[in-house]
Motif scaffolding. Structure first.
Motif, PDB file in Angstrom:
ATOM      1  N   ILE A 161      -8.513  -2.807   1.950  1.00 15.02           N
ATOM      2  CA  ILE A 161      -7.255  -2.862   2.700  1.00 15.02           C
ATOM      3  C   ILE A 161      -6.059  -3.005   1.767  1.00 15.02           C
ATOM      4  O   ILE A 161      -5.109  -2.236   1.827  1.00 15.02           O
ATOM      5  CB  ILE A 161      -7.279  -4.036   3.709  1.00 15.02           C
ATOM      6  N   PHE A 162      -6.116  -4.006   0.873  1.00 17.39           N
ATOM      7  CA  PHE A 162      -4.914  -4.345   0.120  1.00 17.39           C
ATOM      8  C   PHE A 162      -4.755  -3.568  -1.174  1.00 17.39           C
ATOM      9  O   PHE A 162      -3.681  -3.559  -1.759  1.00 17.39           O
ATOM     10  CB  PHE A 162      -4.880  -5.849  -0.182  1.00 17.39           C
ATOM     11  N   VAL A 163      -5.819  -2.965  -1.674  1.00 13.97           N
ATOM     12  CA  VAL A 163      -5.668  -2.216  -2.915  1.00 13.97           C
ATOM     13  C   VAL A 163      -5.596  -0.727  -2.632  1.00 13.97           C
ATOM     14  O   VAL A 163      -5.000   0.021  -3.382  1.00 13.97           O
ATOM     15  CB  VAL A 163      -6.829  -2.541  -3.876  1.00 13.97           C
ATOM     16  N   LYS A 164      -6.203  -0.284  -1.514  1.00 14.17           N
ATOM     17  CA  LYS A 164      -6.259   1.150  -1.280  1.00 14.17           C
ATOM     18  C   LYS A 164      -5.441   1.586  -0.065  1.00 14.17           C
ATOM     19  O   LYS A 164      -4.500   2.357  -0.197  1.00 14.17           O
ATOM     20  CB  LYS A 164      -7.715   1.540  -1.092  1.00 14.17           C
ATOM     21  N   MET A 172      -4.197   7.275  -4.054  1.00 14.20           N
ATOM     22  CA  MET A 172      -2.879   6.672  -4.188  1.00 14.20           C
ATOM     23  C   MET A 172      -2.963   5.267  -4.776  1.00 14.20           C
ATOM     24  O   MET A 172      -1.936   4.637  -5.012  1.00 14.20           O
ATOM     25  CB  MET A 172      -2.180   6.576  -2.828  1.00 14.20           C
ATOM     26  N   ASN A 173      -4.166   4.746  -4.958  1.00 15.29           N
ATOM     27  CA  ASN A 173      -4.288   3.357  -5.387  1.00 15.29           C
ATOM     28  C   ASN A 173      -3.881   3.193  -6.845  1.00 15.29           C
ATOM     29  O   ASN A 173      -4.136   4.051  -7.678  1.00 15.29           O
ATOM     30  CB  ASN A 173      -5.702   2.833  -5.153  1.00 15.29           C
ATOM     31  N   VAL A 174      -3.251   2.038  -7.126  1.00 14.91           N
ATOM     32  CA  VAL A 174      -2.827   1.735  -8.482  1.00 14.91           C
ATOM     33  C   VAL A 174      -3.996   1.154  -9.267  1.00 14.91           C
ATOM     34  O   VAL A 174      -4.185   1.442 -10.449  1.00 14.91           O
ATOM     35  CB  VAL A 174      -1.655   0.731  -8.475  1.00 14.91           C
ATOM     36  N   PHE A 175      -4.803   0.321  -8.580  1.00 16.51           N
ATOM     37  CA  PHE A 175      -5.910  -0.338  -9.260  1.00 16.51           C
ATOM     38  C   PHE A 175      -7.238   0.269  -8.824  1.00 16.51           C
ATOM     39  O   PHE A 175      -7.359   0.801  -7.720  1.00 16.51           O
ATOM     40  CB  PHE A 175      -5.932  -1.830  -8.931  1.00 16.51           C
TER      41      PHE A 175
END
Lengths: 400, 211
Positions: A161-164, A172-175
């Motif tokens: 939820i919070f990373v993707k 689009m995820n940063v991590f």
């Protein structure tokens, strides 16, 4: 294959507009395009398509992970039977025990992660994104075997939820999603993720592997042992006997499920490089970074810090270094995308991992933190690579 | 009397609770929202202190607003806030010493809290004392609300306690395998909870969503 195609064609009308199962159309679409390359093409404009789409890329990464996963299962059983003093229990017992111990983690990770993906896709009326195929198998491979299932579920949900999804879904995820799951577990539940009790499965499963622990049992990982000592020690296996270099190389040491064996990871690396999916530039430069930093610490590190004095090849063999270099640092979404940037990114990942290992005794393993740290800097590296290229070309144009 | 509680004054007081919240909408005062919310008690005290300070600073600046030369107004505002912060800090030390130790520098740092300067500059300099008082009170309570929500979840899930009383730290719960989440006690999780509050708030208010 033909039968499956026919079956999918037969049930397809149910999921189309007006069909009685239309509500689940995204699930059907996701499954169908996972099994078969969609035959539709874009309607407008000119497009150049790669021969394989991202679902096929993901599938190959999963295939590349399988050797490490199978070996991880075997090693879980091996470590368990070693701990109860029956290391000659036979291959089937060893592998069967490991299989039963690891399987629930894989199921939990996929059910939670894909469940959230399906719900989000359904809710936003989008296609199901395929990114979790790889994350879902990576997550069980980078946790200790004794990690409780419910915290694995919480961490997977958190990171999907919070990373993707928050950043816009797959691509689009940063991590790195799998590593963020591990970071959440590592900081949220440190007693379940580090120390010397969580790396070996101790209970019996369905009556398999019953027995009491041998007296000399000590479950610390090699890096854990090194981090807690000042003097040079012989690294011991969990039953107290000395662990040889070949044990570390082939992976018969305690550790996270998929990370111990250099050989199994090398097979995966070969598959990734042969198919051209993993970038050799990133992989090689991670190892170069690790070697260079290891040599620097050998020269200039404190003499009584055994972690600093450890030879470079041992640094590369222990912990998650190889696994991170092959499967995590090469993640095409979160690593640098420019070709020059890949060298810089990889080198810094390798160097940072060794720096964290040596200079912070609280974190015997630095690979996770090093990759997450460099994930933040990947866009910056790309930016400067592109900028320097632009400046160089402008200069050339002006000089003419 | 009816003039005191006109529609406009009600808006001044109640808007900061929701559509004009200083933390979740204006995104001010985030540093202290991360720093003091590991436990509920300091968060309540912090919210209370900021409410008192911003309300009275608003009143004082509003009374002085016609005499303050424009070029030195920031200095004057700072002096007023600093005096009030000192008073609150001394009161806390005298009557709630434990909490004031837990809050450490963050009471003093209320001086630099953007909410205060924001309200003084944007509201008290143009409005009469009574409206300014309502505005300060509303913004202080709006800030305190968010702090309390964040601290509630952080203390409950991170330490298993509410206001220091055990809620989840019993053997019967621990036997089921439940564990407190250490990450909740670290600042990153406060940011994520504030994010969740913003998420819920925007999902409920259609007019806050950008097209």
């Amino acid at each position: 294959m033909k039968a499956l195609r026919n079956y999918l064609d037969k049930i397809k009308p149910n999921f189309e507009e007006g069909g009685k199962l239309h509500a689940f159309h995204s699930v059907f679409d996701g499954f169908e395009s996972f099994m078969f390359v969609p035959s539709t093409t874009s309607k407008s404009g000119t497009h150049i398509h790669d021969a394989i789409d991202s679902k096929r890329i993901m599938s190959i990464v999963v295939i590349a992970l399988i050797p490490a996963l199978l070996f991880g299962m075997y090693n879980v059983g091996y470590q368990h039977f070693l701990a109860i003093g029956q290391e000659n229990a036979g291959f089937l017992n060893l592998f069967g025990y490991g299989f039963l111990a690891v399987l629930p983690k894989i199921i939990v990770s996929y059910v939670v992660g894909l469940g959230i993906e399906f719900i989000v896709a359904q809710w936003k009326n989008e296609e199901i994104q395929e990114g979790f195929l790889v994350s879902g198998i990576l997550i069980p491979m980078i946790v200790p075997i004794d990690c409780p299932l419910w915290i694995l579920a919480v961490a997977t949900a958190f990171s999907v939820i919070f990373v993707k999804e928050i950043f816009g879904g797959t691509g689009m995820n940063v991590f790195n999603v799998a590593l963020m799951t591990r970071a959440f577990l590592f900081f949220g539940y440190p007693s379940q993720m580090s120390g010397d009790v969580v790396w070996v499965a101790k209970g019996s499963i369905f009556g398999l592997g019953e027995g009491t622990l041998v007296d000399s049992f000590s479950g610390a990982t090699p890096l854990g042992q090194i981090a807690t000592t000042k003097a040079e020690v012989a690294i011991h296996a969990i039953n107290g006997s000395t662990a040889s270099l070949s044990d570390m190389f082939f992976g018969f040491i305690p550790g996270s499920i998929g990370e111990t064996s250099v050989v199994a990871i090398a097979i995966g690396a070969f598959i990734l490089l042969w198919t051209g999916i993993g970038s050799w530039k990133t992989m090689v430069s991670v190892f170069v970074g690790g070697i260079v930093m290891g040599l620097i610490f050998n020269q200039f590190g404190a003499a009584d810090n055994f972690m600093a004095q450890m030879p470079w090849y041992q640094h590369l063999m222990l912990g998650g270094f190889c696994f991170g270099a092959v499967f995590m640092a090469t993640d095409p979404v979160t690593s640098a995308r420019t070709e020059t940037g890949k060298y810089i990114f990889g080198f810094l990942v390798g160097a940072m991992a060794i720096i964290i290992r040596v200079l912070n005794p609280g974190y015997p393993e630095g690979m996770m933190l090093a990759i997450l740290l460099m994930n933040i800097f990947a866009p910056l590296i790309d930016y400067y690579v592109v900028q320097s290229n632009t400046t160089r070309r402008i200069k050339r144009a002006i000089n003419k | 009397m009816s003039q005191l509680f006109s529609k406009k004054n009600k808006d001044v007081f109640f808007n900061p609770f929701n559509i004009d919240n200083p933390v979740t909408v204006q995104v001010l005062g985030i540093c202290s929202a991360l720093a003091v919310t590991a436990k509920l008690e300091p968060a309540i005290v912090m919210g209370l202190s900021v409410t008192v300070i911003v309300a009275f600073a608003n009143v004082i600046i509003s009374l002085l607003r016609k005499t303050i030369p424009n070029r030195i107004r920031i200095i004057v505002q700072l002096v007023v806030v600093a005096a009030l912060v000192t008073i609150v800090s001394e009161v806390l030390k005298a009557y709630a010493y434990d909490v004031s130790v837990q809050l450490s520098v963050y009471v003093g740092l209320i001086i630099t809290n953007c909410i205060l300067m924001g309200r003084l500059e944007a509201f008290a300099m143009q409005n009469a004392p009574w409206e300014s008082f309502l505005d300060g009170l509303g913004n202080g309570i709006g800030y305190a609300m968010i702090l309390i929500v964040v601290a509630f979840f952080r203390e409950l899930l991170g330490a298993g306690q509410i206001l220091g009383f055990n809620i989840l730290n019993y053997d019967c719960i621990a036997n089921t395998g439940y564990m407190n989440n250490g990450l909740m006690l670290m600042p990153p999780m406060a940011l994520i909870i504030v994010g969740c509050v913003i998420w819920v708030q925007r999902a409920r208010n259609k007019e806050m969503q950008e097209q």
